[in-house]
Design a protein around this motif. Structure first.
Motif, PDB file in Angstrom:
ATOM      1  N   ALA A 126       0.842  -1.198   0.000  1.00 45.95           N
ATOM      2  CA  ALA A 126       0.000   0.000   0.000  1.00 45.95           C
ATOM      3  C   ALA A 126       0.880   1.251   0.000  1.00 45.95           C
ATOM      4  CB  ALA A 126      -0.921   0.000   1.216  1.00 45.95           C
ATOM      5  N   LEU A 127       1.948   1.191   0.774  1.00 49.66           N
ATOM      6  CA  LEU A 127       2.869   2.331   0.839  1.00 49.66           C
ATOM      7  C   LEU A 127       3.528   2.561  -0.518  1.00 49.66           C
ATOM      8  CD1 LEU A 127       4.394   4.410   2.546  1.00 49.66           C
ATOM      9  CD2 LEU A 127       6.089   2.664   3.029  1.00 49.66           C
ATOM     10  N   ALA A 128       3.994   1.473  -1.150  1.00 50.85           N
ATOM     11  CA  ALA A 128       4.678   1.609  -2.437  1.00 50.85           C
ATOM     12  C   ALA A 128       3.763   2.222  -3.493  1.00 50.85           C
ATOM     13  CB  ALA A 128       5.187   0.250  -2.906  1.00 50.85           C
ATOM     14  N   VAL A 129       2.509   1.745  -3.525  1.00 51.44           N
ATOM     15  CA  VAL A 129       1.590   2.231  -4.566  1.00 51.44           C
ATOM     16  C   VAL A 129       1.206   3.686  -4.310  1.00 51.44           C
ATOM     17  CG1 VAL A 129      -0.646   1.895  -5.644  1.00 51.44           C
ATOM     18  CG2 VAL A 129       0.720  -0.079  -4.988  1.00 51.44           C
ATOM     19  N   THR A 130       0.791   3.989  -3.080  1.00 52.87           N
ATOM     20  CA  THR A 130       0.337   5.356  -2.821  1.00 52.87           C
ATOM     21  C   THR A 130       1.479   6.358  -2.951  1.00 52.87           C
ATOM     22  OG1 THR A 130       0.488   4.738  -0.503  1.00 52.87           O
ATOM     23  CG2 THR A 130      -1.700   4.982  -1.405  1.00 52.87           C
TER      24      THR A 130
ATOM     25  N   LEU B  16       8.492 -12.623  -5.908  1.00 52.68           N
ATOM     26  CA  LEU B  16       9.361 -11.479  -6.178  1.00 52.68           C
ATOM     27  C   LEU B  16       9.061 -10.894  -7.546  1.00 52.68           C
ATOM     28  CD1 LEU B  16      12.756 -12.597  -4.698  1.00 52.68           C
ATOM     29  CD2 LEU B  16      11.063 -11.049  -3.768  1.00 52.68           C
ATOM     30  N   TRP B  17       8.755 -11.785  -8.504  1.00 53.49           N
ATOM     31  CA  TRP B  17       8.409 -11.304  -9.829  1.00 53.49           C
ATOM     32  C   TRP B  17       7.163 -10.429  -9.760  1.00 53.49           C
ATOM     33  CZ3 TRP B  17       3.837 -12.849 -12.359  1.00 53.49           C
ATOM     34  CH2 TRP B  17       3.698 -12.320 -13.642  1.00 53.49           C
ATOM     35  N   THR B  21       7.112  -6.615 -10.827  1.00 51.98           N
ATOM     36  CA  THR B  21       6.216  -6.171 -11.890  1.00 51.98           C
ATOM     37  C   THR B  21       5.336  -5.031 -11.408  1.00 51.98           C
ATOM     38  OG1 THR B  21       6.184  -8.409 -12.750  1.00 51.98           O
ATOM     39  CG2 THR B  21       4.443  -6.933 -13.496  1.00 51.98           C
ATOM     40  N   LEU B  22       4.820  -5.212 -10.197  1.00 51.28           N
ATOM     41  CA  LEU B  22       3.973  -4.159  -9.630  1.00 51.28           C
ATOM     42  C   LEU B  22       4.749  -2.847  -9.573  1.00 51.28           C
ATOM     43  CD1 LEU B  22       1.106  -3.996  -8.247  1.00 51.28           C
ATOM     44  CD2 LEU B  22       2.384  -3.875  -6.130  1.00 51.28           C
ATOM     45  N   ILE B  23       5.997  -2.941  -9.115  1.00 51.61           N
ATOM     46  CA  ILE B  23       6.796  -1.737  -8.984  1.00 51.61           C
ATOM     47  C   ILE B  23       7.084  -1.137 -10.359  1.00 51.61           C
ATOM     48  CG2 ILE B  23       9.112  -0.939  -8.351  1.00 51.61           C
ATOM     49  CD1 ILE B  23       8.879  -2.732  -5.893  1.00 51.61           C
ATOM     50  N   TRP B  24       7.290  -2.014 -11.358  1.00 51.61           N
ATOM     51  CA  TRP B  24       7.506  -1.489 -12.707  1.00 51.61           C
ATOM     52  C   TRP B  24       6.273  -0.733 -13.182  1.00 51.61           C
ATOM     53  CZ3 TRP B  24       5.167  -2.477 -17.507  1.00 51.61           C
ATOM     54  CH2 TRP B  24       5.798  -1.854 -18.571  1.00 51.61           C
ATOM     55  N   VAL B 289      12.271   4.612  -2.777  1.00 52.21           N
ATOM     56  CA  VAL B 289      11.074   4.083  -2.133  1.00 52.21           C
ATOM     57  C   VAL B 289      10.790   2.668  -2.618  1.00 52.21           C
ATOM     58  CG1 VAL B 289       8.606   4.394  -1.831  1.00 52.21           C
ATOM     59  CG2 VAL B 289      10.103   6.373  -1.856  1.00 52.21           C
ATOM     60  N   GLU B 290      10.775   2.513  -3.949  1.00 54.62           N
ATOM     61  CA  GLU B 290      10.383   1.211  -4.493  1.00 54.62           C
ATOM     62  C   GLU B 290      11.448   0.154  -4.222  1.00 54.62           C
ATOM     63  OE1 GLU B 290       7.411   1.118  -5.283  1.00 54.62           O
ATOM     64  OE2 GLU B 290       7.077   3.263  -5.398  1.00 54.62           O
ATOM     65  N   GLY B 291      12.718   0.548  -4.307  1.00 56.93           N
ATOM     66  CA  GLY B 291      13.787  -0.396  -3.989  1.00 56.93           C
ATOM     67  C   GLY B 291      13.709  -0.828  -2.533  1.00 56.93           C
TER      68      GLY B 291
END
Lengths: 292, 321
Positions: A126-130, B16-17, B21-24, B289-291
């Motif tokens: 949730a944190l990553a998306v928002t 992990l994939w 993917t979500l992060i991409w 953040v994403e890393g």
């Protein structure tokens, strides 16, 4: 159905109090002449003031009445909590229902997906998306809503929280579809979607409701957490999480600015958890065996 | 055992994939121009934008970009911080030890206290000690962890003055985990207490429920019949069998603990991953953040693998195959 324990009835009472406070927030705030969105002293940052008759809980660092903001905060917390859980519930019912009802590769595929979602740390997602979304006010569709930042939070929490419900619903459907009444409905000509929607899913709802109540509590905490970290509701919305962030600088000198929103958050979540536990116990088929 | 471990390690890959993917999707497919984000203050200059696009391959098709991204992540390259201009992986490696220490300490604290309270609760089941502990546990579960941290600061650091408020100071970021000395440890007390109190409730409740379940078994009855003392029945006969669900909860709860750690580190200025993530949010430094989130997800998945391996330690009947 009656709630089995005193604790759960207390929980219900707390939840009702918060719901009433949320519904009648504007009327209640007007009792001592407050408008929670407008700082009473509009210029500059001032230290919060202590409680006095015109501000029953004092003011925050912009001179806004704390109690009025707490009441409006109940609206944000409860609506985000309930709506996010509704999104999760809908997704969980559809995915769990289809997986349990149709079985085979559909079930395999959907359950692997659920497993993956289950093995991800939900709050971090949730944190990553928002955090990554651009300003919600610029998002297509969402910007037409009254509070885009809240819409983002509730959608994200809903889309992340469905996995547990889907598992529960699937397990229920697997049992229910073998029941005699399902066979009877089939014999009367109910097929596929109708059997699932009209006969099976309504009966699968009972245990889901207890889980969903506790889910609402979790969503309220998550919303406050995200708002506290600066990615949830946007100021000047009176979200309890934002109020705690804003009070952080005054923690040692004017602690009540932090204490009251936290207490409100705590008691609302506690009430929902107590109620959810009670509902779970009430629907537990082993309850009578366990009684003293 | 070995093949089990290998299979489980492969089982981590799809998870992990999914996160990667979500992060991409978050970084490159959501509304907003990544080139504008990368160009920072120069986003209004079309020439700069064009150069950024060429440099980052943003003109390629989405599929090609996605594959290249996956290849990069698989090699441990998580991109470069917009703000610090350093590789994200290096920033994460510097801050991860602090988070690991915090998480480990609080997990240990929570597990010991939670199991102990669960034992007391089950021993006096449905009498006042049980009611009291159950209520406290539900209360702890309902507490917002960041607020709990602030209240502990208020009480122990500000009012009583017993403990230092903040993490190991501005220099903290540069202290490697191996060189943390005893004076630094009292900085650890409040943050790990906060996190431990937060996870304690769930552990205690599961211990209680699981113990009550086990105590109904026949072999407990027979232990009692053979004259085993009640304390031994609980501690030696019942507890070990009751621990399996507790270990599961430890693993699942680790997600909440990591989430709580993010807020706790921020409140206590603890120089770990969580604080880095929050500051990344404030700076709009998305790769960090994403890393950071990917790194925490990996920690979560690995802890859950360790939990599964622990079953064999706790319960000799479990054969890992």
């Amino acid at each position: 159905m009656t709630l089995p324990t005193r604790a759960s009835r207390i929980g219900l009472a707390i939840v009702i109090c918060f719901a009433l406070a949320a519904i009648f927030a504007p009327a209640l705030a007007r009792l001592w002449g407050q408008n929670p969105y407008e700082p009473v002293i509009p210029v500059g940052v001032i230290p919060p003031t202590a409680p006095e008759p015109s501000h029953p809980l004092g003011t925050d660092s912009l001179g806004r009445d704390l109690l009025a903001r707490l009441l409006y905060g109940a609206r944000i917390s409860l609506s985000v909590g309930v709506l996010a859980e509704t999104v999760a519930l809908l997704l969980g019912l559809v995915i769990g229902g289809i997986a349990g009802f149709y079985g085979g590769w559909v079930d395999d595929f959907l359950m692997r997906m659920t497993d993956i979602f289950f093995s991800l740390p939900a709050p971090l997602l949730a944190l990553a998306v928002t955090a990554a979304l651009p300003d919600p006010a610029t998002l297509p569709y969402l910007r037409r809503l009254p509070e885009p930042s809240l819409a983002v939070v509730l959608l994200v929490l809903g889309f992340i929280g469905w996995a547990g419900i889907a598992r529960l619903v699937r397990a229920q459907i697997l049992v229910l579809r073998e029941m005699d009444y399902a066979a009877a409905a089939t014999a009367l000509g109910a097929r596929g979607g109708r059997l699932l929607l009209r006969h099976l899913l309504p009966n699968a709802l009972a245990p889901v409701i207890a889980t969903a109540t506790i889910g609402v509590a979790g969503n309220i905490l998550s919303e406050a957490w995200l708002s506290f970290l600066g990615v949830g509701a946007h100021p000047p919305l009176p979200s309890w999480g934002i109020m705690i962030t804003e009070g952080q600088n005054y923690l040692t000198t004017h602690p009540w600015v932090c204490i009251y929103p936290g207490l409100a958050l705590f008691s609302a979540v506690l009430g929902l958890n107590l109620l959810g536990e009670g509902l779970r116990e009430a629907m537990d088929p082993h309850r009578f065996a366990l009684k003293r | 055992m070995k093949s089990y471990l290998l299979r489980r390690l492969f089982g981590i890959l799809p998870v992990l994939w999914a996160v990667a993917t979500l992060i991409w999707i978050i970084l490159f497919a959501l509304p907003g121009d990544p080139a504008a984000m990368l160009a920072g203050g120069f986003r209004s200059d079309p020439q700069v934008l064009e150069r950024v696009r060429a440099e980052w391959g943003l003109n390629d098709s989405a599929g090609a970009q996605y594959l290249r991204y996956l290849a990069r992540v698989a090699c441990g390259d998580l991109g470069t911080s917009y703000r610090q201009g350093r590789p994200v992986s290096r920033i994460l490696a510097e801050t991860f030890p602090a988070t690991a220490i915090l998480a480990l300490c609080s997990m240990l604290l929570a597990a010991c206290a939670g199991v102990a309270l669960g034992l007391i609760s089950a021993a006096w089941a449905r009498r006042w000690p049980d009611d009291l502990i159950s209520f406290i546990c539900l209360g702890l579960i309902s507490l917002p962890v960041f607020w709990l941290g602030m209240m502990l600061i208020l009480l122990f650091a500000s009012r009583l003055g017993w403990l230092p408020v903040l993490g190991y100071g501005m220099e903290g970021l540069r202290i490697p985990a191996t060189q943390i000395r005893l004076p630094e440890l009292n900085h650890l007390v409040l943050p790990s207490l906060t996190l431990a109190l937060f996870s304690l409730g769930a552990i205690c409740r599961v211990t209680r429920a699981s113990l009550l379940e086990v105590l109904r078994q026949r072999y407990i009855l027979s232990s009692r019949a053979r004259g085993m003392r009640p304390v031994s029945v609980h501690l030696r006969a019942a507890l070990r069998n009751a621990l399996i669900p507790v270990v599961t909860v430890l693993g699942i709860d680790f997600a909440a603990l990591l989430g709580g750690a993010v807020a706790t580190e921020f409140v206590f200025a603890w120089p770990g991953l969580g604080k880095t993530i929050v500051h990344g949010i404030a700076d709009r430094d998305l790769p960090v953040v994403e890393g950071g989130v990917l790194c925490l997800c990996l920690a979560f998945v690995l802890v859950n693998l360790a939990v599964d391996l622990c079953y064999a330690l706790v319960d000799p009947r479990v054969r890992l195959q």
